[in-house]
Design an enzyme around this catalytic site. Structure first.
Site, PDB file in Angstrom:
ATOM      1  CD  GLU A  43      -2.973  -1.236   2.230  1.00  0.00           C
ATOM      2  OE1 GLU A  43      -2.958  -0.318   3.071  1.00  0.00           O
ATOM      3  OE2 GLU A  43      -3.793  -2.164   2.252  1.00  0.00           O
ATOM      4  CD  GLU A  93      -4.603  -6.370   3.929  1.00  0.00           C
ATOM      5  OE1 GLU A  93      -5.510  -5.664   4.422  1.00  0.00           O
ATOM      6  OE2 GLU A  93      -3.403  -6.093   4.019  1.00  0.00           O
TER       7      GLU A  93
END
Length: 278
Positions: free
Chosen positions: A122, A212
């Site tokens: 991220e 995720e």
């Protein structure tokens, strides 16, 4: 805002019934905040194997932190498990320690335990690095692995939110849209397809892995998304069961103890919070 995370990697080579990797994100600390020992990691692997579907793969968040690979790799080997390893990219000193931990694990134990490697997580979403620097780090890790027997075949990619790839798919966190549990399935697959479309326009045939997504059993309400056992069960039955059969998927998360919101599928006693059968 946190969103579903995906890894971009080269084509995988699994075939047959187990054509896709499937598993859980697993944290490196226990309920008391202490780093997990090898025995703790073995308990995690055995807990996954005992669930419906017989999961044997997990994604870890770092290589050097908490001696993750030093303890988790022997646990994987002892239980017949596999690890999607991660290398943190922030801070050059940390990046070098992460690389060395991965290199040491592969030199000592080979690569049979290794699903793939994710470099960074991220970073683009948080604007903590540039795409060019991230690419350099990916090639750095990829080159390092070629020095290890079997390392040339290991896939190396990067994990980021779908908004980083395209312009939420955690429907729970997509609080600017209608995101009640009945919308969860469509919101998730719309975001997944959006990532796949843009990636394949750039590099046809590249795999997009789901690393995720999940629905919390407890925590604050996000717009129309209400955390509950019933809603987590519905999201698992509709999204997890379809994702496991259509691509490499690592669910968020195996166990997160007292976190809020809490996405863990196991309670503190390692019992499933809801029905995990597909």
């Amino acid at each position: 805002m946190k969103t579903a995370s995906y890894i971009l990697a080269a084509a995988a080579t699994l075939t047959g019934v187990d054509a896709y990797w499937k598993g859980f994100n697993v944290q490196a600390t226990r309920a008391d905040g202490q780093c997990k020992t090898q025995a703790d990691w073995e308990r995690d692997f055995n807990a996954m194997k005992g669930l419906p579907g017989g999961f044997s793969s997990m994604r870890v968040y770092a290589s050097s932190d908490c001696n993750t690979l030093a303890n988790a790799v022997p646990a994987a080997i002892n239980t017949g498990g596999q690890i999607l390893a991660s290398v943190w990219t922030q801070d050059e000193g940390h990046f070098e320690r992460e690389k060395q931990a991965l290199l040491s694990a592969t030199q000592q134990h080979g690569t049979g335990w290794l699903v793939a490697v994710t470099v960074g997580s991220e970073d683009l979403y948080r604007k903590e690095t540039s795409a060019s620097r991230l690419a350099e780090q990916i090639y750095d890790v990829r080159g390092m692995l070629t020095t290890v027997n079997g390392g040339s075949s290991i896939q190396v990619g990067h994990v980021d939110t779908w908004t980083a790839w395209v312009d939420d798919g955690y429907p729970y966190f997509q609080n600017t849209q209608a995101n009640n549990i009945d919308q969860g399935y469509n919101l998730f697959w719309e975001s997944t397809q959006a990532v796949r479309d843009v990636v394949n326009r750039v590099k046809p045939g590249a795999w997009v892995w789901i690393t995720e997504t999940g629905w919390p059993t407890a925590g604050p309400t996000e717009n129309q998304a209400v955390p509950s056992l019933t809603n987590a069960q519905q999201y698992w039955s509709s999204v997890a069961c379809s994702a496991f059969g259509s691509g490499h998927t690592f669910w968020y998360t195996l166990q997160d103890f007292s976190a809020s919101p809490s996405f863990g599928v196991l309670d503190a006693n390692y019992n499933p919070k809801y029905n995990l059968a597909c």
